[in-house]
Design a protein around this motif. Structure first.
Motif, PDB file in Angstrom:
ATOM      1  N   CYS A  78      -2.707  -7.512  -3.008  1.00 50.47           N
ATOM      2  CA  CYS A  78      -4.279  -7.145  -2.522  1.00 50.47           C
ATOM      3  C   CYS A  78      -4.446  -7.446  -1.040  1.00 50.47           C
ATOM      4  O   CYS A  78      -5.059  -6.585  -0.339  1.00 50.47           O
ATOM      5  N   ILE A 105     -11.888  -3.399  -2.843  1.00 50.41           N
ATOM      6  CA  ILE A 105     -10.537  -3.972  -2.626  1.00 50.41           C
ATOM      7  C   ILE A 105     -10.806  -5.460  -2.200  1.00 50.41           C
ATOM      8  O   ILE A 105     -10.059  -6.347  -1.956  1.00 50.41           O
ATOM      9  N   ASP A 146      -3.247  -4.287   0.401  1.00 48.85           N
ATOM     10  CA  ASP A 146      -4.446  -3.142   0.233  1.00 48.85           C
ATOM     11  C   ASP A 146      -5.366  -3.318   1.529  1.00 48.85           C
ATOM     12  O   ASP A 146      -5.776  -2.417   1.946  1.00 48.85           O
ATOM     13  N   SER A 193     -10.786   0.690  -8.321  1.00 47.16           N
ATOM     14  CA  SER A 193     -11.377   1.225  -6.877  1.00 47.16           C
ATOM     15  C   SER A 193     -10.275   2.297  -6.497  1.00 47.16           C
ATOM     16  O   SER A 193     -10.888   3.030  -5.839  1.00 47.16           O
ATOM     17  N   HIS A 194      -9.172   2.568  -7.454  1.00 46.19           N
ATOM     18  CA  HIS A 194      -8.260   3.846  -7.098  1.00 46.19           C
ATOM     19  C   HIS A 194      -8.648   4.780  -7.927  1.00 46.19           C
ATOM     20  O   HIS A 194      -7.705   5.954  -8.018  1.00 46.19           O
ATOM     21  N   GLN A 201       0.788  -1.339   0.024  1.00 39.99           N
ATOM     22  CA  GLN A 201      -0.098   0.092  -0.028  1.00 39.99           C
ATOM     23  C   GLN A 201       0.786   1.315  -0.092  1.00 39.99           C
ATOM     24  O   GLN A 201       0.419   2.154  -0.726  1.00 39.99           O
ATOM     25  N   ARG A 215      -9.179  -3.639  -8.458  1.00 37.38           N
ATOM     26  CA  ARG A 215      -7.978  -2.948  -7.700  1.00 37.38           C
ATOM     27  C   ARG A 215      -7.745  -1.772  -8.534  1.00 37.38           C
ATOM     28  O   ARG A 215      -8.057  -0.580  -7.728  1.00 37.38           O
ATOM     29  N   ARG A 261     -14.486   2.160  -2.542  1.00 40.13           N
ATOM     30  CA  ARG A 261     -13.186   1.446  -2.716  1.00 40.13           C
ATOM     31  C   ARG A 261     -13.045   0.263  -1.788  1.00 40.13           C
ATOM     32  O   ARG A 261     -12.240  -0.779  -2.212  1.00 40.13           O
TER      33      ARG A 261
END
Length: 318
Positions: A174, A147, A177, A133-134, A60, A130, A143
């Protein structure tokens, strides 16, 4: 192999944040207890888990809140076992969309295949979710849901094909995250899980520069731990995570050797690591290389800005 992806913003923020999280965790944790996973998001059925997930957001730190990972190296897209797969056309179309950075269309294309039992499709779907989601248009609530969905799909992919290096790589990404949502104890507990999956990805495909870079980033993060935190961790855990800047540097250099100029963040981390090792000339060399690279993504621009700030600091220090 193309560059790694837009999804790495918070890993640089995390580099400083992770040691703080560990410091807090060490005060309250003597024995790790299983962390109860959240229920699956309502839009996706619960998928089989490879093992319980407790998370350290090593990844992350440099992936964090960014729009996508469209610059991710794509050696994974050429895995031999996928060449004769009946769903090869789906994979080909997905890879074409990924190569041009069409995050939204890629997500909508692959989500149609969420019930697939093809590992190659599932890990690509996890990556697409993913990335989606960003996007800046994604709300914090959406988000978080995405994730967890991404993790479920890559867990299923890894269960189907544990010999696919991309499944290991994206599984580690993942679970990292998910770390923001599962607490400090979970972050500490999962450090080795993340590291080991990156190592397995490299063992399965030594030519994937991204996995090598991520392992270097793992080392850099733990090299940042102050000595007193390391001593406390050693008192609380049998074998606490440790590393060094030298080890991190070896991985960053190895990644660059495998695929020169593959990723702007690798150039940045080379500059940062050399600066930490007291070699400002080498740091300037790599940071200058980054400055000369074109900015193709938001992440590239962020990396170049950070390189510029570090160059100013080095120049001011003489």
């Amino acid at each position: 192999m193309s560059a790694y992806g837009l999804a790495h913003s918070r890993l640089i923020n995390f580099i400083s944040r992770s040691t703080s999280a560990i410091w807090k965790g060490l005060k309250v944790v003597r024995r790790m207890r299983p962390f109860t996973r959240q229920a699956s998001p309502p839009t996706v059925a619960k998928l089989p888990l490879v093992h319980p997930v407790w998370v350290l957001p090593i990844v992350q730190a440099w992936w964090g809140q960014q729009s996508s990972t469209s610059a991710t190296p794509t050696q994974e897209e050429k895995a031999p076992e996928e060449q004769t797969n009946p769903m090869q056309q789906v994979i080909v179309e997905a890879d074409e969309l990924y190569s041009v950075g069409d995050t939204v269309q890629l997500y909508h294309f692959l989500i149609q295949h969420k019930d697939s039992d093809d590992a190659g499709i599932l890990w690509r779907l996890a990556r697409a979710i993913r990335d989606y989601s960003h996007l800046s248009t994604c709300t914090p609530e959406d988000r978080k849901t995405l994730i967890y969905q991404a993790l479920q799909f890559v867990e299923k992919a890894l269960h189907i094909n544990p010999k696919n290096f991309a499944c290991h790589k994206w599984y580690a990404i993942c679970i990292s995250d998910v770390g923001d949502y599962e607490g400090t104890k979970a972050k500490i507990a999962n450090a080795y899980i993340i590291r080991d999956h990156f190592k397995e990805a490299i063992a399965l495909n030594p030519e994937d520069a991204t996995s090598i870079h991520l392992l270097g980033l793992w080392c850099f993060t733990f090299a940042e731990m102050p000595w007193y935190q390391t001593k406390i961790a050693a008192m609380l855990f049998a074998t606490p995570p440790t590393s060094s800047y030298e080890e991190a540097l070896d991985y960053f250099l190895q990644a660059e050797s495998v695929d020169p100029g593959f990723y702007s963040m690798n150039l940045l981390m080379l500059g940062k690591t050399y600066a930490h090792l007291g070699n400002p000339e080498a740091a300037r060399l790599w940071l200058s290389k980054l400055q000369d690279c074109p900015s193709k993504t938001e992440e590239d621009s962020k990396a170049k800005w950070e390189a510029e700030q570090l160059l100013k600091t080095l120049d001011a220090a003489g």
